[in-house]
Design a protein around this motif. Structure first.
Motif, PDB file in Angstrom:
ATOM      1  N   GLU A 189     -35.585 -14.007  59.835  1.00  0.00           N
ATOM      2  CA  GLU A 189     -36.343 -12.510  59.603  1.00  0.00           C
ATOM      3  C   GLU A 189     -35.329 -11.395  58.855  1.00  0.00           C
ATOM      4  O   GLU A 189     -36.051 -10.481  57.978  1.00  0.00           O
ATOM      5  CB  GLU A 189     -35.595 -11.842  61.507  1.00  0.00           C
ATOM      6  CG  GLU A 189     -36.301 -12.331  62.441  1.00  0.00           C
ATOM      7  CD  GLU A 189     -35.828 -12.267  64.260  1.00  0.00           C
ATOM      8  OE1 GLU A 189     -36.790 -12.295  64.972  1.00  0.00           O
ATOM      9  OE2 GLU A 189     -35.000 -11.868  64.163  1.00  0.00           O
ATOM     10  N   SER A 197     -40.531  -2.256  55.463  1.00  0.00           N
ATOM     11  CA  SER A 197     -39.724  -2.462  56.953  1.00  0.00           C
ATOM     12  C   SER A 197     -39.133  -1.342  57.135  1.00  0.00           C
ATOM     13  O   SER A 197     -39.100  -1.467  58.756  1.00  0.00           O
ATOM     14  CB  SER A 197     -38.945  -3.853  56.631  1.00  0.00           C
ATOM     15  OG  SER A 197     -40.152  -4.899  56.059  1.00  0.00           O
ATOM     16  N   ALA A 212     -41.105  -7.969  61.285  1.00  0.00           N
ATOM     17  CA  ALA A 212     -42.729  -8.859  61.354  1.00  0.00           C
ATOM     18  C   ALA A 212     -42.855  -9.585  60.132  1.00  0.00           C
ATOM     19  O   ALA A 212     -41.907 -10.100  59.127  1.00  0.00           O
ATOM     20  CB  ALA A 212     -43.440  -7.901  60.950  1.00  0.00           C
ATOM     21  N   ASN A 213     -43.969 -11.083  59.657  1.00  0.00           N
ATOM     22  CA  ASN A 213     -44.782 -11.377  58.907  1.00  0.00           C
ATOM     23  C   ASN A 213     -44.588 -10.611  58.003  1.00  0.00           C
ATOM     24  O   ASN A 213     -44.945  -9.987  57.820  1.00  0.00           O
ATOM     25  CB  ASN A 213     -45.443 -12.703  59.247  1.00  0.00           C
ATOM     26  CG  ASN A 213     -44.908 -13.429  59.924  1.00  0.00           C
ATOM     27  OD1 ASN A 213     -43.704 -14.226  59.939  1.00  0.00           O
ATOM     28  ND2 ASN A 213     -45.644 -14.361  60.935  1.00  0.00           N
ATOM     29  N   SER A 226     -40.134 -17.284  58.362  1.00  0.00           N
ATOM     30  CA  SER A 226     -41.782 -16.532  59.365  1.00  0.00           C
ATOM     31  C   SER A 226     -41.693 -16.600  61.045  1.00  0.00           C
ATOM     32  O   SER A 226     -39.930 -17.081  61.250  1.00  0.00           O
ATOM     33  CB  SER A 226     -42.989 -18.295  59.196  1.00  0.00           C
ATOM     34  OG  SER A 226     -42.398 -19.081  60.506  1.00  0.00           O
ATOM     35  N   ILE A 227     -41.435 -15.759  61.639  1.00  0.00           N
ATOM     36  CA  ILE A 227     -41.412 -14.962  62.552  1.00  0.00           C
ATOM     37  C   ILE A 227     -41.499 -16.358  63.592  1.00  0.00           C
ATOM     38  O   ILE A 227     -42.039 -17.177  63.617  1.00  0.00           O
ATOM     39  CB  ILE A 227     -42.576 -13.827  63.083  1.00  0.00           C
ATOM     40  CG1 ILE A 227     -42.347 -12.709  62.530  1.00  0.00           C
ATOM     41  CG2 ILE A 227     -42.150 -14.020  64.464  1.00  0.00           C
ATOM     42  CD1 ILE A 227     -40.820 -12.364  62.821  1.00  0.00           C
ATOM     43  N   GLU A 230     -43.888 -14.958  69.568  1.00  0.00           N
ATOM     44  CA  GLU A 230     -44.599 -13.342  69.419  1.00  0.00           C
ATOM     45  C   GLU A 230     -43.479 -12.653  70.057  1.00  0.00           C
ATOM     46  O   GLU A 230     -43.609 -11.191  70.073  1.00  0.00           O
ATOM     47  CB  GLU A 230     -45.323 -14.042  70.581  1.00  0.00           C
ATOM     48  CG  GLU A 230     -46.867 -13.102  70.982  1.00  0.00           C
ATOM     49  CD  GLU A 230     -47.566 -12.667  69.801  1.00  0.00           C
ATOM     50  OE1 GLU A 230     -47.609 -11.278  69.302  1.00  0.00           O
ATOM     51  OE2 GLU A 230     -47.121 -13.603  68.511  1.00  0.00           O
ATOM     52  N   SER A 232     -40.437 -12.154  68.504  1.00  0.00           N
ATOM     53  CA  SER A 232     -39.877 -12.102  67.607  1.00  0.00           C
ATOM     54  C   SER A 232     -40.378 -10.467  66.895  1.00  0.00           C
ATOM     55  O   SER A 232     -39.155  -9.715  66.144  1.00  0.00           O
ATOM     56  CB  SER A 232     -39.673 -13.215  66.919  1.00  0.00           C
ATOM     57  OG  SER A 232     -39.044 -14.000  67.190  1.00  0.00           O
ATOM     58  N   TYR A 233     -41.649 -10.428  66.904  1.00  0.00           N
ATOM     59  CA  TYR A 233     -41.969  -9.121  66.419  1.00  0.00           C
ATOM     60  C   TYR A 233     -41.591  -7.916  67.352  1.00  0.00           C
ATOM     61  O   TYR A 233     -41.970  -8.616  68.343  1.00  0.00           O
ATOM     62  CB  TYR A 233     -43.586  -9.450  66.560  1.00  0.00           C
ATOM     63  CG  TYR A 233     -45.016 -10.392  65.706  1.00  0.00           C
ATOM     64  CD1 TYR A 233     -44.891  -9.624  63.802  1.00  0.00           C
ATOM     65  CD2 TYR A 233     -44.973 -11.416  65.836  1.00  0.00           C
ATOM     66  CE1 TYR A 233     -45.582 -10.574  63.593  1.00  0.00           C
ATOM     67  CE2 TYR A 233     -44.887 -12.518  65.264  1.00  0.00           C
ATOM     68  CZ  TYR A 233     -45.757 -12.467  63.945  1.00  0.00           C
ATOM     69  OH  TYR A 233     -46.807 -13.388  63.340  1.00  0.00           O
ATOM     70  N   ARG A 234     -40.939  -7.243  66.712  1.00  0.00           N
ATOM     71  CA  ARG A 234     -40.350  -5.648  67.142  1.00  0.00           C
ATOM     72  C   ARG A 234     -40.108  -4.972  66.367  1.00  0.00           C
ATOM     73  O   ARG A 234     -40.199  -5.521  64.982  1.00  0.00           O
ATOM     74  CB  ARG A 234     -39.317  -6.241  67.740  1.00  0.00           C
ATOM     75  CG  ARG A 234     -38.041  -6.809  66.811  1.00  0.00           C
ATOM     76  CD  ARG A 234     -37.226  -8.117  67.831  1.00  0.00           C
ATOM     77  NE  ARG A 234     -36.046  -7.696  67.192  1.00  0.00           N
ATOM     78  CZ  ARG A 234     -35.907  -9.732  66.797  1.00  0.00           C
ATOM     79  NH1 ARG A 234     -36.739 -10.516  66.742  1.00  0.00           N
ATOM     80  NH2 ARG A 234     -34.549  -9.984  66.313  1.00  0.00           N
ATOM     81  N   GLY A 357     -35.287 -10.403  70.641  1.00  0.00           N
ATOM     82  CA  GLY A 357     -36.608 -11.484  70.175  1.00  0.00           C
ATOM     83  C   GLY A 357     -37.238 -12.620  70.650  1.00  0.00           C
ATOM     84  O   GLY A 357     -37.452 -13.909  69.444  1.00  0.00           O
TER      85      GLY A 357
END
Length: 392
Positions: A189, A197, A212-213, A226-227, A230, A232-234, A357
């Motif tokens: 991350e 970001s 995010a990616n 990569s993330i 799901e 982990s997107y935060r 995440g």
């Protein structure tokens, strides 16, 4: 097949999810099954019934220890398969050398376990415990001392302990460690962060870090991060001082090419930092840390660490954050509508899961809860002993 069936039954009883789901959500971390070997043995001894913190002081006369041994041997073949399949650079965020060294330690660990259960019989004396003391995180004192080493040089106060010679490298590397230690970022991350970001609110002095990616066209890394999942997107709220440090880094240091990646090399061609580059940075910090405070790496101390890695920073953040959340909710519950300890723990674990995440089925937050419970119980016991009237 029976051995695997019992293993999956054990895992589902304990974690209410499939072992495969736990293994996947942990990013194929072997410790999640290595740490449960002793508990699985007790599960088999106890006629496939799970009892938390069960300690068996003598053998179960109704258990067939030869059968248990055969099933454990079969299960270990499954563990070796998992290691062969997933313990490689495709799935793990560490170097080949680190993979090899840790695999040797894991193989030795499994061999020692085999020697133990190969001696099982109805006359065996077995003692099993659920507590794992290898939590791999820094104490509060260690964190303070680490920050003294990695803080960037000031004009009138040169930090001779900092292993990096230029202020640009010092600020960049300080920010990387700080983001992992204070916001729980995974190394992947951290590598995904871009200059965009970091966001500021229009209507208030509120700052955020977007995890995010990224599809940056200048990302030339062969092994792209990569993330993880799901969850982990935060969006993580940033402290105002951390926002200022990041803006200083972007405006004064990270302003030399078209790439949007936040953490890059500071020399041409200014490539985005790879996993191996970040590991090398942590290795340099560890060497300086070890030279200044060798006692922190002395394995005769129970709270020592083996090495300093990005994952140790995340472990440290997780434990400190959970402890703070539990204390906060306990203080809030001092009212007519008191919350139970279970409710407080559930709320604190959910906060930790969201901030870190982790997926809803991940067992990782429960590891930090276990450590907090152990530490709190030991502190309470010592306080009781110090207050007893009959103590010597």
């Amino acid at each position: 097949m029976l051995a695997l069936k019992f293993w999956y039954e054990f895992w589902h009883q304990k974690y209410s999810t499939l072992f495969c789901e736990s293994f996947l959500s942990s990013k194929y971390e072997p410790e999640i099954f290595l740490n449960e070997i002793d508990n699985f043995i007790v599960f088999l001894e106890n006629n496939k019934k799970l009892e938390t913190n069960l300690i068996r002081l003598r053998s179960n006369v109704d258990a067939n220890y030869m059968t248990i041994t055969q099933r454990l041997r079969s299960l270990f073949k499954y563990f070796v398969y998992l290691l062969d399949e997933y313990w490689n650079i495709r799935y793990q965020d560490i170097t080949i050398k680190e993979l090899t060294n840790r695999r040797k330690k894991i193989d030795l660990f499994l061999l020692n376990k085999k020697r133990i259960f190969s001696k099982f019989s109805k006359y065996s004396l077995t003692v099993k415990s659920e507590i794992n003391h290898n939590f791999k995180s820094l104490t509060n004192e260690m964190v303070v001392m680490l920050y003294k080493i990695i803080r960037p040089d000031q004009t009138a106060n040169i930090n001779i302990d900092n292993p990096f010679s230029t202020r640009s490298h010092q600020l960049r590397n300080f920010l990387m460690v700080h983001l992992m230690m204070n916001y729980g970022l995974r190394v992947g991350e951290l590598m995904l962060l871009t200059k965009r970001s970091i966001k500021k609110s229009l209507n208030s002095d509120s700052y955020s870090l977007i995890i995010a990616n990224t599809d940056d066209e200048h990302d030339s890394r062969q092994r792209k991060p990569s993330i993880k999942n799901e969850q982990s997107y935060r969006v993580i709220k940033l402290d105002s001082m951390d926002y200022k440090f990041l803006m200083l880094y972007i405006e004064k240091i990270r302003n030399f090419n078209n790439s949007d990646i936040l953490f890059t090399s500071l020399k041409p061609p200014y490539s985005p930092l790879s996993y191996s580059s970040i590991n090398a940075i942590f290795k340099a910090i560890e060497q300086a840390f070890r030279a200044s405070h060798p006692v922190y790496f002395d394995d005769t101390n129970i709270d020592s660490i083996q090495k300093l890695t990005p994952h140790v920073c995340r472990h440290t953040w997780a434990y400190i954050t959970l402890a703070f959340a539990i204390k906060k909710y306990r203080n809030e519950s001092a009212s007519p509508l008191n919350q139970s300890n279970d409710e407080i723990m559930k709320k604190a674990l959910e906060d930790l899961r969201v901030l870190g995440g982790w997926s809803a089925n991940s067992i990782m937050p429960s590891y930090y809860a276990k450590r907090f419970i152990v530490d709190s119980a030991n502190l309470m016991n010592l306080q009781r002993i110090s207050q007893e009237l009959w103590k010597i």
